[in-house]
Design an enzyme around this catalytic site. Structure first.
Site, mmCIF file in Angstrom:
data_model
loop_
_atom_site.group_PDB
_atom_site.id
_atom_site.type_symbol
_atom_site.label_atom_id
_atom_site.label_comp_id
_atom_site.label_asym_id
_atom_site.label_seq_id
_atom_site.Cartn_x
_atom_site.Cartn_y
_atom_site.Cartn_z
ATOM 1 N N HIS A 174 -26.259 6.450 -13.828
ATOM 2 C CA HIS A 174 -24.970 6.278 -14.523
ATOM 3 C C HIS A 174 -24.786 4.804 -14.880
ATOM 4 C CE1 HIS A 174 -20.680 6.119 -15.311
ATOM 5 N NE2 HIS A 174 -20.755 7.423 -15.534
ATOM 6 N N GLU A 183 -24.485 8.860 -22.731
ATOM 7 C CA GLU A 183 -23.165 8.253 -22.545
ATOM 8 C C GLU A 183 -23.179 6.831 -23.096
ATOM 9 O OE1 GLU A 183 -20.757 10.205 -19.235
ATOM 10 O OE2 GLU A 183 -21.961 8.660 -18.285
#
Ligand code: PGA
Length: 258
Positions: free
Chosen positions: A98, A169
């Site tokens: 992430h 993302e």
């Protein structure tokens, strides 16, 4: 991992502050997930809530995931948890790489180690990639390709096919005020690029079947368009996964289909 259903992953990050609130949010989401047929729901709470929530999740339509793990099985690694610990606590998915971990110093080489550990222990890895800025000349494509291939460098083609999802993302779209996400056309274009990179490195089947999710300021207002106009397999949702009403709306809007 071939996915016929759309997939919605909630990333709770470092929230909520106690397990009573975690159970409240989870129970609400569980009810909404029970009423859907075309969406697979995964909630990634903080590790400390995994065991409690896995009891609530038993027999339900919601799967649990961890937000991160370390790659070693055991040993002197203060503050880390191993893939086996996450599995034994109820996680079947793990987010790796992430951008908020990368911002704290995680490299794509380390992400690759984690992905290997996660898949080795029988879980699905949700590999996050994303550029920080989009330059006019398109240099971010080379950045994305490098991040993707380095993060996948330790796993086999077979493992990739069966155990990995990719979450695109763009860092600049995460947590934006007013939920200004990337537009669906650009998501579609980027997903084609990701599939081309997968095709060249791992072959046609990988390119065709690996689920690609989008994350970054997803809300009930944009979820349907991002997935169906963006032609992707699902969403990774941050903020709105902590609001059970909003998150349930996101699930339902995808369940309705095109
Ligand atoms: P956001 O976060 O939905 O709050 O933008 C997404 C993420 O960081 O995974």
């Amino acid at each position: 991992m071939e996915m016929k259903k759309k997939i919605v992953v909630g990333n709770w990050k470092m929230n909520p502050p106690d397990s009573i609130e975690a159970k409240r949010i989870f129970s609400h989401i569980k009810r909404a997930a029970t009423q859907t047929h075309n969406v697979r729901v995964v909630i990634c709470p903080a590790d400390i809530y995994l065991v409690t929530l896995s009891k609530l999740a038993e027999g339900s339509a919601v799967s649990l995931g961890a937000q991160d793990v370390f790659w070693e099985d055991r040993g002197r690694f203060t503050g880390q948890i191993s893939p086996a610990m996450a599995y034994n606590a109820g996680a079947r998915f793990v987010i790796v790489g992430h951008s908020e971990k990368r911002a704290l110093g995680e490299t794509s080489e380390e992400t690759a180690h984690k992905l290997l550990g996660v898949t080795h222990d029988g879980m699905y890895g949700i590999l996050c990639i994303g550029e920080s800025v989009r330059d006019k000349d398109g240099a971010f494509f080379a950045f994305l390709k490098n991040q993707l291939l380095t993060s996948l460098s330790r796993i086999s083609r077979e493992t990739l096919l069966h155990s990995v999802l990719i979450a695109y993302e763009p860092v600049w779209a995460i947590g934006k005020a007013g939920f200004v996400a990337m537009n669906a056309r650009d998501i579609h274009e980027t997903s084609i690029f990701i599939r081309k990179v997968l095709h060249d490195a791992f072959g046609e089947r990988a390119a065709r079947t690996i689920p690609i999710l989008y994350g970054g300021s997803v809300s009930p207002d944009n979820a349907h368009e991002l997935v169906y106009k963006g032609e992707i397999d699902g969403l990774l949702v941050g903020r709105e996964s902590l609001d059970p009403i909003a998150f349930s709306k996101i699930i339902k809007s995808l369940d309705a289909g095109k």
